[in-house]
Design a protein around this motif. Structure first.
Motif, PDB file in Angstrom:
ATOM      1  N   VAL A 546      -5.837  -2.605 -12.058  1.00 49.94           N
ATOM      2  CA  VAL A 546      -7.174  -2.001 -12.134  1.00 49.94           C
ATOM      3  C   VAL A 546      -8.068  -2.610 -11.058  1.00 49.94           C
ATOM      4  CG1 VAL A 546      -9.239  -1.740 -13.567  1.00 49.94           C
ATOM      5  CG2 VAL A 546      -6.945  -1.529 -14.599  1.00 49.94           C
ATOM      6  N   LEU A 547      -7.975  -3.944 -10.950  1.00 51.66           N
ATOM      7  CA  LEU A 547      -8.761  -4.660  -9.944  1.00 51.66           C
ATOM      8  C   LEU A 547      -8.346  -4.215  -8.542  1.00 51.66           C
ATOM      9  CD1 LEU A 547     -10.939  -6.864 -10.030  1.00 51.66           C
ATOM     10  CD2 LEU A 547      -9.135  -8.555  -9.678  1.00 51.66           C
ATOM     11  N   GLY A 548      -7.038  -4.091  -8.348  1.00 52.48           N
ATOM     12  CA  GLY A 548      -6.513  -3.644  -7.058  1.00 52.48           C
ATOM     13  C   GLY A 548      -7.031  -2.255  -6.712  1.00 52.48           C
ATOM     14  N   ARG A 549      -7.066  -1.368  -7.714  1.00 52.46           N
ATOM     15  CA  ARG A 549      -7.553   0.005  -7.481  1.00 52.46           C
ATOM     16  C   ARG A 549      -9.045  -0.008  -7.187  1.00 52.46           C
ATOM     17  NH1 ARG A 549      -3.692   1.524 -11.665  1.00 52.46           N
ATOM     18  NH2 ARG A 549      -2.036   2.688 -10.624  1.00 52.46           N
ATOM     19  N   ALA A 550      -9.758  -0.950  -7.883  1.00 51.31           N
ATOM     20  CA  ALA A 550     -11.196  -1.048  -7.639  1.00 51.31           C
ATOM     21  C   ALA A 550     -11.450  -1.486  -6.205  1.00 51.31           C
ATOM     22  CB  ALA A 550     -11.834  -2.039  -8.614  1.00 51.31           C
ATOM     23  N   MET A 551     -10.511  -2.278  -5.653  1.00 51.41           N
ATOM     24  CA  MET A 551     -10.681  -2.758  -4.279  1.00 51.41           C
ATOM     25  C   MET A 551     -10.156  -1.753  -3.263  1.00 51.41           C
ATOM     26  SD  MET A 551      -9.771  -6.784  -4.551  1.00 51.41           S
ATOM     27  CE  MET A 551      -9.920  -7.112  -2.799  1.00 51.41           C
ATOM     28  N   ALA A 552      -9.657  -0.636  -3.772  1.00 45.89           N
ATOM     29  CA  ALA A 552      -9.045   0.351  -2.872  1.00 45.89           C
ATOM     30  C   ALA A 552      -9.963   0.801  -1.727  1.00 45.89           C
ATOM     31  CB  ALA A 552      -8.552   1.557  -3.656  1.00 45.89           C
ATOM     32  N   PRO A 553     -11.296   0.978  -1.992  1.00 40.49           N
ATOM     33  CA  PRO A 553     -12.157   1.386  -0.874  1.00 40.49           C
ATOM     34  C   PRO A 553     -12.097   0.405   0.297  1.00 40.49           C
ATOM     35  CG  PRO A 553     -13.332   1.604  -2.952  1.00 40.49           C
ATOM     36  CD  PRO A 553     -12.020   0.975  -3.270  1.00 40.49           C
ATOM     37  N   VAL A 554     -12.151  -0.904  -0.033  1.00 38.53           N
ATOM     38  CA  VAL A 554     -12.044  -1.909   1.038  1.00 38.53           C
ATOM     39  C   VAL A 554     -10.685  -1.759   1.713  1.00 38.53           C
ATOM     40  CG1 VAL A 554     -12.216  -4.351   1.603  1.00 38.53           C
ATOM     41  CG2 VAL A 554     -13.442  -3.462  -0.373  1.00 38.53           C
ATOM     42  N   GLY A 555      -9.652  -1.553   0.881  1.00 41.53           N
ATOM     43  CA  GLY A 555      -8.307  -1.355   1.404  1.00 41.53           C
ATOM     44  C   GLY A 555      -8.255  -0.171   2.354  1.00 41.53           C
ATOM     45  N   ASN A 556      -8.971   0.896   1.986  1.00 42.47           N
ATOM     46  CA  ASN A 556      -8.979   2.099   2.812  1.00 42.47           C
ATOM     47  C   ASN A 556      -9.450   1.832   4.235  1.00 42.47           C
ATOM     48  OD1 ASN A 556      -7.877   4.098   1.303  1.00 42.47           O
ATOM     49  ND2 ASN A 556      -9.793   4.589   0.240  1.00 42.47           N
ATOM     50  N   TRP A 557     -10.494   0.963   4.339  1.00 41.82           N
ATOM     51  CA  TRP A 557     -10.994   0.639   5.681  1.00 41.82           C
ATOM     52  C   TRP A 557      -9.916  -0.031   6.520  1.00 41.82           C
ATOM     53  CZ3 TRP A 557     -15.957  -2.012   3.441  1.00 41.82           C
ATOM     54  CH2 TRP A 557     -16.822  -1.014   2.975  1.00 41.82           C
ATOM     55  N   MET A 558      -8.951  -0.648   5.816  1.00 43.73           N
ATOM     56  CA  MET A 558      -7.895  -1.343   6.556  1.00 43.73           C
ATOM     57  C   MET A 558      -6.621  -0.506   6.604  1.00 43.73           C
ATOM     58  SD  MET A 558      -8.326  -5.248   5.217  1.00 43.73           S
ATOM     59  CE  MET A 558      -8.310  -4.947   3.467  1.00 43.73           C
ATOM     60  N   GLY A 559      -6.699   0.703   6.038  1.00 42.74           N
ATOM     61  CA  GLY A 559      -5.519   1.548   6.001  1.00 42.74           C
ATOM     62  C   GLY A 559      -4.513   1.124   4.952  1.00 42.74           C
ATOM     63  N   LEU A 560      -4.989   0.383   3.921  1.00 43.18           N
ATOM     64  CA  LEU A 560      -4.069  -0.128   2.904  1.00 43.18           C
ATOM     65  C   LEU A 560      -4.292   0.584   1.574  1.00 43.18           C
ATOM     66  CD1 LEU A 560      -4.461  -3.947   3.620  1.00 43.18           C
ATOM     67  CD2 LEU A 560      -2.736  -2.383   4.528  1.00 43.18           C
ATOM     68  N   ASP A 561      -3.217   0.778   0.795  1.00 40.14           N
ATOM     69  CA  ASP A 561      -3.386   1.354  -0.533  1.00 40.14           C
ATOM     70  C   ASP A 561      -3.534   0.250  -1.589  1.00 40.14           C
ATOM     71  OD1 ASP A 561      -0.843   0.400  -0.542  1.00 40.14           O
ATOM     72  OD2 ASP A 561       0.082   2.374  -0.298  1.00 40.14           O
ATOM     73  N   TRP A 562      -3.743   0.664  -2.845  1.00 37.43           N
ATOM     74  CA  TRP A 562      -4.062  -0.341  -3.874  1.00 37.43           C
ATOM     75  C   TRP A 562      -2.917  -1.313  -4.120  1.00 37.43           C
ATOM     76  CZ3 TRP A 562      -1.325  -0.871  -8.378  1.00 37.43           C
ATOM     77  CH2 TRP A 562      -0.490   0.203  -8.747  1.00 37.43           C
ATOM     78  N   GLN A 563      -1.660  -0.855  -3.930  1.00 35.83           N
ATOM     79  CA  GLN A 563      -0.532  -1.769  -4.138  1.00 35.83           C
ATOM     80  C   GLN A 563      -0.642  -2.984  -3.213  1.00 35.83           C
ATOM     81  OE1 GLN A 563      -0.260   1.573  -3.857  1.00 35.83           O
ATOM     82  NE2 GLN A 563       1.580   2.355  -4.872  1.00 35.83           N
ATOM     83  N   MET A 564      -1.038  -2.718  -1.996  1.00 39.05           N
ATOM     84  CA  MET A 564      -1.179  -3.808  -1.024  1.00 39.05           C
ATOM     85  C   MET A 564      -2.270  -4.788  -1.462  1.00 39.05           C
ATOM     86  SD  MET A 564       0.743  -3.630   1.658  1.00 39.05           S
ATOM     87  CE  MET A 564       2.015  -2.543   2.247  1.00 39.05           C
ATOM     88  N   MET A 565      -3.356  -4.245  -2.017  1.00 38.61           N
ATOM     89  CA  MET A 565      -4.448  -5.105  -2.476  1.00 38.61           C
ATOM     90  C   MET A 565      -3.989  -5.972  -3.638  1.00 38.61           C
ATOM     91  SD  MET A 565      -6.517  -4.279  -0.238  1.00 38.61           S
ATOM     92  CE  MET A 565      -8.010  -5.172  -0.604  1.00 38.61           C
ATOM     93  N   VAL A 566      -3.185  -5.386  -4.542  1.00 42.00           N
ATOM     94  CA  VAL A 566      -2.657  -6.178  -5.663  1.00 42.00           C
ATOM     95  C   VAL A 566      -1.749  -7.284  -5.125  1.00 42.00           C
ATOM     96  CG1 VAL A 566      -1.218  -6.127  -7.730  1.00 42.00           C
ATOM     97  CG2 VAL A 566      -2.830  -4.285  -7.292  1.00 42.00           C
ATOM     98  N   ALA A 567      -0.944  -6.954  -4.105  1.00 48.57           N
ATOM     99  CA  ALA A 567      -0.051  -7.964  -3.525  1.00 48.57           C
ATOM    100  C   ALA A 567      -0.858  -9.139  -2.980  1.00 48.57           C
ATOM    101  CB  ALA A 567       0.799  -7.344  -2.419  1.00 48.57           C
ATOM    102  N   LEU A 568      -2.011  -8.838  -2.355  1.00 49.17           N
ATOM    103  CA  LEU A 568      -2.875  -9.912  -1.853  1.00 49.17           C
ATOM    104  C   LEU A 568      -3.413 -10.747  -3.014  1.00 49.17           C
ATOM    105  CD1 LEU A 568      -4.987  -8.188   0.942  1.00 49.17           C
ATOM    106  CD2 LEU A 568      -3.300 -10.003   1.218  1.00 49.17           C
ATOM    107  N   LEU A 569      -3.808 -10.047  -4.100  1.00 49.65           N
ATOM    108  CA  LEU A 569      -4.376 -10.770  -5.245  1.00 49.65           C
ATOM    109  C   LEU A 569      -3.345 -11.706  -5.867  1.00 49.65           C
ATOM    110  CD1 LEU A 569      -6.492  -7.968  -6.970  1.00 49.65           C
ATOM    111  CD2 LEU A 569      -7.302  -9.907  -5.628  1.00 49.65           C
ATOM    112  N   THR A 570      -2.093 -11.236  -5.996  1.00 45.76           N
ATOM    113  CA  THR A 570      -1.092 -12.105  -6.634  1.00 45.76           C
ATOM    114  C   THR A 570      -0.730 -13.276  -5.732  1.00 45.76           C
ATOM    115  OG1 THR A 570       0.684 -10.719  -5.789  1.00 45.76           O
ATOM    116  CG2 THR A 570      -0.017 -10.318  -8.055  1.00 45.76           C
ATOM    117  N   SER A 571      -1.018 -13.163  -4.431  1.00 51.01           N
ATOM    118  CA  SER A 571      -0.702 -14.288  -3.553  1.00 51.01           C
ATOM    119  C   SER A 571      -1.597 -15.487  -3.849  1.00 51.01           C
ATOM    120  CB  SER A 571      -0.849 -13.888  -2.089  1.00 51.01           C
ATOM    121  OG  SER A 571      -2.216 -13.866  -1.728  1.00 51.01           O
ATOM    122  N   PHE A 572      -2.596 -15.290  -4.705  1.00 53.74           N
ATOM    123  CA  PHE A 572      -3.477 -16.391  -5.077  1.00 53.74           C
ATOM    124  C   PHE A 572      -2.714 -17.469  -5.847  1.00 53.74           C
ATOM    125  CE2 PHE A 572      -6.809 -17.988  -8.180  1.00 53.74           C
ATOM    126  CZ  PHE A 572      -7.354 -18.882  -7.275  1.00 53.74           C
TER     127      PHE A 572
END
Lengths: 667, 93
Positions: A546-572
């Motif tokens: 859900v958090l990854g999808r919420a960050m999707a707009p930021v991801g869009n500016w980078m050409g990334l989809d929500w899965q990629m954003m979740v991958a970044l989050l789990t790298s924490f």
């Protein structure tokens, strides 16, 4: 002894590099605890012992060259001696540099607490050709002088006994006290007369007068508020004598010269010592750099050559075996409990556990270099390169080792004395590219960039280093006031490392890590597991998604989809987590598709580059954040660094993708 | 902002006292006697506690005309930057 005293407090003071902590350890053994001085990010060590039925508390004050409130350490030491009123102060001095060491004693003598002098490292002094008659010095100073070689345990007991005798008979303590240089005596008496009766308890009037003349700002503020309008005449005198500080300091050294004249037999001039001979190379602009590189290379090699196999072994045989064991044991239990234990708790404990071999070996290496006396030389050699960034030469050592793992880099900043330079080093330490992040780059760039992977990978390693320089400079200028701390420091004599002392330091640092950072890592690991598991049990439907999808707009500016954003989050939790997360979210393994196959076509090169750039600059892993909190003792500074990294990483990612789109390359 | 004025101050003092030079000018192996310290209270405080007071004898251990210096005084070795050394005025012996 009058027999009334049941409990005593001894304050242990001394300049840095005099073997004070050895004395403290010999005295108190295992009965010591470490905390912070109230309201300060400086370590407080207190120990206790029993001596002939007497309960004795030993307070180890920070090592300081003087008591002039120039640094936090000096302020702590003098506030404790004046306000804490210890029964006796034991001043440990290095016999090999007696004159300079007695400067602190000269300051201590103007305070009311009775003193005992521990004349330590007599063996080193003899090696230097210095011969010191302790009893002659004792007669001159009028205080007990105990000859010591603390590294061999010699003289420590005698020091303790002398402390007890002095503490029990404070009225018999009649030392020879230093005076201000003759040309300033009248001014000092004038000031003392003006402030007499207005000095707050328990400050001695003469001491306050002397500190005012020295231009001590803290004492100045204290007297300004206590004198009110009577401050004006005092202030006027002080303005006329702004140079008085040197008179006070010179007075102390003149006094020291008189004290040691009869007690010290000097070597013939021109004698070349071992330290001189070694320093010819160790501090040479060219040889010094080569030696430093070799020393660091060796430290780096041992840390990872020994540490990495141990890490792998622990991961396989303890962490993964533990997870399997828990799953079989609780096979009948609820699924979430198995997940919580095997993926949350054990993963967290595993992170801490697998970091331990690297940390311990690193601490041993650091302890060796420090005890040897080499660290100051390394700082000297590197200082010219680090100075423009407001960093200390020692910052380089910590940052260099951050190339392996940011956690030892953050913990390693303890070698930096200046609090500002240390804080700054901690704040930029996450930008040293660590092996975990390099693993992700090494695995993903061939998938994304094919034959161009090698040079893009190199760029991705250079990127955080460039950001490190800029962020260091920026933080130095804007957040930390921009002023350069003067580079002036002692180069201690080389000495053979004391294995016992190093062991003590290593175990202390490791315990600190386990207690402070270990707890945070465990808690965050469990929280992150819960976020990736609940409410549905699958990561695709989890809070994290859900958090990854919420960050999707930021991801869009980078050409990334929500899965990629979740991958970044789990790298924490762990930087390597990016890979398995991507595998799960893109369904690698289903229908025999490898990660390369499912991921290869997902991103245009510009977006892939943006993703990896964000990955290497992103919020540091939880272990690093925990170490930062532990070492800065401040969530505020830690969060500033983490927040900056978040903004910078996303900014760079957006910049890369949008820039590429504008130029029409790689999209 | 205060730096230039301090440097000016130092050069002024040096010009008025022909015999005085900054610590930077001391060659390797050369000995000087500290005569004056300038450059802010914080620096003089730290320098004095490390042994730099008027009258003390200082011997240059390392000076490559760029980068920091090492001097020996009062049986100890002290490393300091050129920016710091320029604030310590010595009389060559």
């Amino acid at each position: 002894m009058n027999g009334q005293v049941r409990a005593l407090t001894i304050a242990l003071t001394g300049q840095p590099n005099v073997g004070k902590s050895t004395v403290f350890n010999v005295l108190t053994g295992l009965n010591q605890y470490v905390s912070n001085w109230p309201g300060k990010t400086c370590e407080q060590r207190i120990g206790s012992l029993n001596h002939n039925g007497l309960e004795i508390q030993v307070v180890d004050l920070p090592g300081t060259y003087s008591l002039t409130a120039n640094s936090v350490e000096e302020q702590i030491a003098r506030d404790y001696i004046i306000q804490g009123q210890p029964d006796v102060v034991a001043a440990v001095v290095d016999a090999a540099s007696l004159e300079r060491n007695l400067y602190l004693l000269a300051e201590l003598l103007s305070l009311p607490s009775p003193l005992v002098l521990g004349l330590n490292r007599l063996d080193v002094a003899e090696q230097q050709g210095l011969h010191i008659e302790a009893h002659v010095l004792e007669a001159a100073l009028g205080i007990p002088v105990i000859p010591m070689i603390a590294s061999k345990g010699q003289g420590v007991r005698e020091l303790l006994e002398a402390c007890v005798v002095v503490a029990c008979n404070p009225h018999e303590f009649l030392p020879n006290r230093p005076e201000i240089r003759a040309d300033h005596k009248a001014v000092m008496q004038e000031i003392a007369a003006l402030i007499d009766g207005c000095v707050p308890e328990p400050y001695p009037t003469d001491w306050v007068a002397s500190k005012l003349l020295e231009g001590d700002e803290e004492v100045g503020r204290m007297m300004q508020s206590s004198l009110g309008e009577n401050w004006q005449p005092v202030h006027a005198i002080l303005l006329q004598h702004e140079d008085a500080f040197l008179a006070v300091a010179s007075g102390r050294y003149e006094w020291i010269g008189r004290m040691v004249r009869a007690a010290v037999v000097r070597p013939k001039p021109g004698q070349v010592t071992v330290t001189d001979r070694l320093d010819r190379y160790a501090t040479h602009p060219v040889w010094g750099l080569l030696i430093l590189l070799c020393a660091l290379g060796l430290l780096f090699f041992f840390t990872y050559a020994l540490g990495s196999p141990l890490q792998v072994w622990l991961e396989l045989n303890v962490v993964q075996a533990g997870a399997v064991w828990v799953s079989t044991l609780l096979a009948a239990g609820p699924e979430w409990l198995v997940g919580l234990l095997s993926q949350g708790v054990i993963a967290g404990v595993g992170t801490v556990l697998t970091l331990l071999p690297i940390l311990v070996i690193f601490f041993i290496g650091l302890g060796l270099l420090e005890d040897l006396g080499y660290m100051a030389r390394a700082a000297y050699v590197m200082d010219r390169f680090m100075h423009p960034m407001g960093l200390h030469g020692k910052s380089f050592l910590a940052l260099f080792l951050g190339f392996g793992c940011n956690v030892p880099a953050v913990m390693g900043t303890r070698i930096i004395e200046s609090p500002k330079a240390r804080l700054l080093t901690i704040l930029v330490a996450p930008l040293a590219p660590c092996t975990a992040r390099l693993t992700v780059v090494a695995l993903l760039s061939p998938i994304f960039f094919g034959p161009n992977a090698w040079w893009i990978s190199l760029l991705l390693i250079a990127l955080p280093m460039g950001v490190l320089l800029l962020m260091g400079k920026g933080l130095h200028e804007f957040a930390l006031g921009g002023e350069h701390t003067a580079f002036i420091m002692e180069l201690p004599l080389y000495q053979l490392p004391n294995i016992k002392e190093i062991g003590k330091g290593v175990s202390q640092r490791t315990l600190d890590f386990l207690q402070g950072a270990g707890t945070i890592i465990l808690v965050v690991s469990v929280i992150m597991w819960a976020l990736s598991h609940f409410p549905g049990g699958e990561i695709e439907e989890s809070f994290l998604a859900v958090l990854g999808r919420a960050m999707a707009p930021v991801g869009n500016w980078m050409g990334l989809d929500w899965q990629m954003m979740v991958a970044l989050l789990t790298s924490f939790v762990r930087k390597e987590n990016t890979i398995p997360t991507l595998a799960v979210l893109y369904g690698a393994g289903q229908d025999g598709a490898s990660l390369a196959q499912v991921l290869g076509g997902q991103l245009v090169p510009a977006a892939a580059l943006a993703f990896l750039a964000v990955q290497v600059l992103f919020v540091p892993c939880v272990a690093t954040v925990a170490a930062m909190v532990e070492e800065t003792k401040s969530w505020r500074w830690t969060m500033l660094s983490v927040g900056l990294l978040l903004v910078i990483s996303l900014g760079v990612g957006v910049g890369i993708y949008q820039g590429a789109r504008l130029l029409g390359v790689g999209v | 902002m205060t730096k230039p004025s301090k440097y000016l101050e130092v050069t002024k003092i040096a010009a008025n006292n022909q015999a005085l030079q900054t610590l930077c000018d001391l060659p390797i192996g050369g000995t000087g006697i500290v005569r004056q310290l300038s450059g802010g209270r914080e620096f003089t405080n730290v320098a004095a506690s490390l042994g730099f007071t008027p009258g003390v004898e200082v011997t240059m251990v390392q000076n490559y005309h760029h980068g920091p210096l090492i001097v020996s005084l009062r049986d100890t070795r002290v490393a300091l930057g050129r920016g710091e050394a320029v604030k310590i005025l010595v009389e060559m012996v």
